[in-house]
Design an enzyme around this catalytic site. Structure first.
Site, PDB file in Angstrom:
ATOM      1  N   GLY A   1       0.842  -1.211   0.000  1.00  8.42           N
ATOM      2  CA  GLY A   1       0.000   0.000   0.000  1.00  8.42           C
ATOM      3  C   GLY A   1       0.859   1.235   0.000  1.00  8.42           C
ATOM      4  CG  ASN A   2      -0.150   4.610  -1.569  1.00  9.37           C
ATOM      5  OD1 ASN A   2      -0.880   5.434  -1.041  1.00  9.37           O
ATOM      6  ND2 ASN A   2      -0.501   3.936  -2.667  1.00  9.37           N
TER       7      ASN A   2
END
Ligand code: C5P
Length: 399
Positions: free
Chosen positions: A207-208
């Site tokens: 993810g980020n």
């Protein structure tokens, strides 16, 4: 937006009456014709001379002008006004408004008014909390009056809490947005927001750090301009209560792509602010991957480039705005992306700018159009940045 408007400003007896002077100045400066009506007890807090001088009109308090018997026509005033603003609204005036008591000129004007009424309560925190006050406020709201919410802070009693009258600037902002003509009424918008999570196994993902704040702010801004918004959001803690926004929650890039494919054909405006993962694990393990002594290799596959795919489908009359978060050669990269993804406009934010980027409440952007014209903006709150983006869309696509 307020220029040329006619406003009756009601001032009732509260220590916050001094703020009415500042409010009048701001309204007059905005081109409003202000007529002030004071309750008798407001005279204990501020002089009519101050308010008459600032509003450039006589201040009214009595039903009858003088001994000649000439009356101050409350019906006429109620009909003349484009809006009635009662600031401050004391607990006493609030109670009288909610029960139809009419023992002073301001209450008579209020009862005669056909225009929208705004009321800005100002009182001590316990008075505000009292069930009778709360029920009076609810009654007024249910009848279609507009509450200008009291704020938190130090009160005249020395106590700290809710009950401070809203600041004059906030009141003017609320009036401005009430009178502004929505520029995107009838338009449909698609907005993507937040990160995507690409599952590695049942408990892990790629993810980020995107918080979704920028995309949610853009959706709010579009909705405030009258657009009907479908907001496709990856995992985020952001919420919206705007009735024009429908949120479709997704997790992965693939899910976001499928949702966007559905919505895009009917969208007039598309704003792609999601930080979509570029890669996903080629295969997801159905069991939690066990730790071992050796290194772990995860083979990654490309995710769909939602922006590029929608860009290929774009028809005449559709407007697409993309985002670019760059760390080097910002402008050149953003300009390339406009063409490669068939955007009409790109919003560039650089991670090199202090106060811009993921997770925080501010952003600093440049907007670049198809002709490579660049407009730079200063560091602002994400909501203000969203308003700048939406204004740029209106100017480019609908001016
Ligand atoms: O290529 P890059 O990720 O820098 O492009 C950024 C723009 O493209 C953003 O508007 C982003 O929302 C969009 N994008 C997308 N799908 C992807 C990658 C980026 O819609 N897979």
């Amino acid at each position: 937006m307020l220029s040329g408007k006619k406003i009756v400003l009601g001032v009732s007896g509260s220590i916050a009456a001094y703020k009415a002077a500042v409010l009048i100045r701001l309204l007059v400066k905005a081109g409003v014709d202000v007529r002030v009506v004071m309750t008798p007890s407001a005279h204990d807090f501020i002089t009519p001379l101050s308010l008459a001088t600032l509003s450039k009109n006589p201040v009214l308090t009595q039903f009858v002008k003088d001994k000649s018997g000439q009356w101050n026509n409350h019906v006429e005033l109620g009909l003349w006004a484009d809006a009635i603003v009662i600031a401050p609204t004391s607990a006493n005036t609030l109670a009288k408004m909610s029960t139809g008591i009419c023992d002073n000129l301001l209450l008579a004007v209020y009862l005669s008014a056909r225009s929208p009424v705004f009321f800005a309560p100002a009182m001590d925190l316990d008075m505000l909390k009292h069930p009778s006050t709360q029920s009076n406020i609810s009654k007024l709201i249910n009848w279609g009056n507009h509450l200008i919410k009291p704020g938190f802070g130090e009160l005249a009693s020395g106590l700290v809490g809710d009950g401070r009258m809203a600041e004059p600037e906030e009141i003017v902002d609320q009036l401005n947005s009430f009178f502004s003509v929505p520029k995107l009424k009838g338009k449909k918008a698609l907005v993507t927001a937040g990160p995507t999570h690409e599952a590695i196994d049942p408990v892990r993902f790629i993810g980020n750090n995107s918080s979704g704040k920028m995309g949610f702010a853009v959706a709010e801004s579009l909705a405030r301009q009258g657009a009907i918004v479908k907001l496709v959001s990856g995992p985020t803690s952001q919420v919206t209560t705007h009735p024009n926004i429908e949120v479709k929650s997704v997790i992965s890039a693939e899910e976001m792509y499928l949702a966007c494919q559905d919505i895009f054909p009917s969208a007039d405006i598309t704003v792609l602010s999601a930080a979509v993962a570029d890669y996903r694990p080629l295969s997801k393990s159905h069991q939690k991957i066990k730790k071992s002594e050796s290194n772990l290799m995860i083979e990654l596959a490309k995710t769909p480039d939602i922006a590029a795919e929608l860009g290929k489908l774009k028809k005449k009359g559709q407007f697409i705005v993309g985002f670019a978060l760059e760390t080097e050669n910002e402008l050149a990269n953003a300009e390339k992306k406009i063409v490669s993804k068939n955007f009409d406009m790109i919003v560039l934010n650089s991670l090199n700018d202090k106060g811009a980027g993921f997770g925080i409440d501010t952003n600093k952007i440049s907007i670049i159009d198809r002709e490579n014209k660049v407009k730079q903006f200063s560091l602002k709150s994400k909501q203000e940045v969203a308003d700048d983006i939406v204004n740029a869309i209106v100017e480019k696509a609908y001016a």
